[in-house]
Design a protein around this motif. Structure first.
Motif, PDB file in Angstrom:
ATOM      1  N   ASP A   1       0.816  -1.231   0.078  1.00 26.36           N
ATOM      2  CA  ASP A   1       0.152  -0.057  -0.102  1.00 26.36           C
ATOM      3  C   ASP A   1       1.038   1.255  -0.167  1.00 26.36           C
ATOM      4  O   ASP A   1       0.479   2.302  -0.267  1.00 26.36           O
ATOM      5  N   LEU A   2       2.142   1.109   0.643  1.00 24.61           N
ATOM      6  CA  LEU A   2       2.859   2.352   0.912  1.00 24.61           C
ATOM      7  C   LEU A   2       4.348   1.764   0.469  1.00 24.61           C
ATOM      8  O   LEU A   2       4.842   0.822   0.913  1.00 24.61           O
ATOM      9  N   TYR A   3       4.973   2.864  -0.203  1.00 30.36           N
ATOM     10  CA  TYR A   3       6.655   2.585  -0.411  1.00 30.36           C
ATOM     11  C   TYR A   3       7.424   3.856   0.406  1.00 30.36           C
ATOM     12  O   TYR A   3       6.763   4.894   0.385  1.00 30.36           O
ATOM     13  N   LEU A   4       8.122   3.289   1.258  1.00 30.42           N
ATOM     14  CA  LEU A   4       8.821   4.430   2.372  1.00 30.42           C
ATOM     15  C   LEU A   4      10.400   4.355   1.888  1.00 30.42           C
ATOM     16  O   LEU A   4      11.066   3.168   2.069  1.00 30.42           O
ATOM     17  N   THR A   5      11.078   5.491   1.639  1.00 30.30           N
ATOM     18  CA  THR A   5      12.526   5.317   1.271  1.00 30.30           C
ATOM     19  C   THR A   5      12.902   6.868   1.356  1.00 30.30           C
ATOM     20  O   THR A   5      12.002   7.705   1.695  1.00 30.30           O
ATOM     21  N   GLY A   6      14.101   7.059   0.939  1.00 33.82           N
ATOM     22  CA  GLY A   6      14.720   8.371   1.128  1.00 33.82           C
ATOM     23  C   GLY A   6      14.445   9.253  -0.258  1.00 33.82           C
ATOM     24  O   GLY A   6      14.112  10.577  -0.275  1.00 33.82           O
ATOM     25  N   GLU A   7      15.049   8.293  -1.034  1.00 35.26           N
ATOM     26  CA  GLU A   7      14.772   9.280  -2.573  1.00 35.26           C
ATOM     27  C   GLU A   7      14.419   8.010  -3.549  1.00 35.26           C
ATOM     28  O   GLU A   7      14.652   6.834  -3.748  1.00 35.26           O
ATOM     29  N   MET A   8      13.410   8.499  -4.794  1.00 32.04           N
ATOM     30  CA  MET A   8      13.092   7.639  -5.914  1.00 32.04           C
ATOM     31  C   MET A   8      13.217   8.420  -7.048  1.00 32.04           C
ATOM     32  O   MET A   8      13.013   9.690  -7.136  1.00 32.04           O
ATOM     33  N   SER A   9      13.440   7.937  -8.161  1.00 33.55           N
ATOM     34  CA  SER A   9      13.467   8.674  -9.395  1.00 33.55           C
ATOM     35  C   SER A   9      12.048   8.740  -9.927  1.00 33.55           C
ATOM     36  O   SER A   9      10.948   8.596  -9.193  1.00 33.55           O
TER      37      SER A   9
END
Length: 351
Positions: free
Chosen positions: A286-294
């Motif tokens: 349901d959710l992606y959690l990270t620092g940075e994504m393109s």
């Protein structure tokens, strides 16, 4: 404690074999021995400002989560900031050690700490790590039975001359009432082709051959990223509040999944500290959690109904240092002073 004793303890705390193949981990800068470590200095990024802080606080060893030496240095001068870090470290007899993706993978590492921002949940690695030293040799196991003939002796002699062959054994065996010899060996992928070529020259040997792929066992709770299942589903807005509280951030960046709202329930969240696109991509959550994504990876996630929370790269890692300080103090039997940088911070700010 002597530097080599501390490094050995750090390697024991988290095996360097868990690092990604592209990474540069371990002891990166070593003052001439003997070198005593009284103060261990922890930082997420080793910048020049952080180096000055380490010098001021009389650090003997810096543990920098991100490796300050990543691409090869062709010279060590005063020209670039990373070269100056090495110069300053050696001038002041400060060692530099970096764990990076090792701490991403371990069960008590960065990603495990990041899951605590979601609330009560269970988690499993998105990309599990495998045991680095098992099986000890070879990628394939080969077994075949053959009559006790001179031809078998000739084949065995040729196999022994091949490279990347190990664990070659022969045992007497009874097959369908006949006395035969069972041969087993381990070999690499390249050597397997040569072994099969030898055996295929004799149909009796070849047709009685068994080939097994040797797969390294997965390590429990160890690997890159985490897929978290919350004990109770909560709204996206509640999860955002929890994440901001855990990371001590006034702001995050949010992309709401297609067809979702801030009140949509979140039951499964996939996370990866730092830059997580390659680990998270394709994971159902349901959710992606990270620092940075393109930009395009965010668009892909949103199109698939997955909301994305971005907190900036090092903001998803830095808070772990306080927890690490306590764990390392215990692991090193409180023999040295361990401090966390006060100057280390994410380079990106909201203006």
């Amino acid at each position: 404690m002597d530097l080599r004793e501390v490094v050995s303890a750090l390697n024991d705390f988290a095996s360097l074999s868990l690092a990604e193949s592209w990474d540069n981990v371990g002891l990166l800068v070593e003052p001439s021995p003997p070198h005593t470590v009284n103060t261990l200095f922890l930082t997420n990024d080793l910048t020049e400002e952080v180096m000055e802080e380490a010098v001021h606080k009389k650090a003997d060893l810096i543990l920098s989560y991100h490796p300050p030496i990543f691409t090869p240095l062709k010279r060590v001068t005063w020209k670039t900031w990373k070269e100056r870090l090495v110069v300053r470290a050696l001038e002041h007899r400060i060692g530099i050690y970096s764990p990076h993706t090792v701490y991403d993978a371990i069960p008590h590492g960065v990603n495990n700490w990041l899951t605590k921002g979601l609330g009560a949940c269970t988690s499993v690695p998105l990309r599990p790590s495998t045991a680095p030293h098992y099986p000890a040799e070879g990628t394939h196991h080969v077994e075949f039975c053959a009559d006790n003939t001179e031809h078998l002796d000739e084949v065995l002699s040729k196999i022994k001359d091949l490279k990347e062959i190990s664990c070659l054994t022969t045992l007497p065996a009874r097959v369908e009432g006949e006395e035969q010899t069972r041969v087993s060996l381990n070999c690499s992928q390249k050597a397997l082709l040569e072994v099969v070529a030898l055996l295929s020259q004799n149909s009796l040997l070849y047709h009685k051959t068994e080939i097994l792929l040797l797969q390294k066992p997965l390590l429990p709770h160890t690997g890159m990223g985490r897929l978290c299942t919350l004990s109770e589903p909560v709204s996206l807005s509640d999860i955002i509040a929890r994440i901001k509280s855990h990371l001590k951030l006034p702001h995050i960046r949010l992309a709401v999944g297609m067809g979702k709202t801030l009140e949509s329930p979140v039951k499964k969240a996939a996370l990866c500290a730092g830059s997580g696109s390659s680990i998270l991509k394709g994971t159902e959550a349901d959710l992606y959690l990270t620092g940075e994504m393109s930009h395009h990876d965010v668009l892909d996630a949103v199109a698939n109904g997955i909301s994305v929370v971005l907190c900036e790269h090092s903001n998803t890692e830095r808070g772990f240092l306080s927890e690490l300080r306590d764990m390392l103090a215990s692991h090193l039997h409180y023999k040295i002073n361990i401090i966390v940088s006060e100057k280390d911070r994410d380079p990106l700010q909201v203006a």
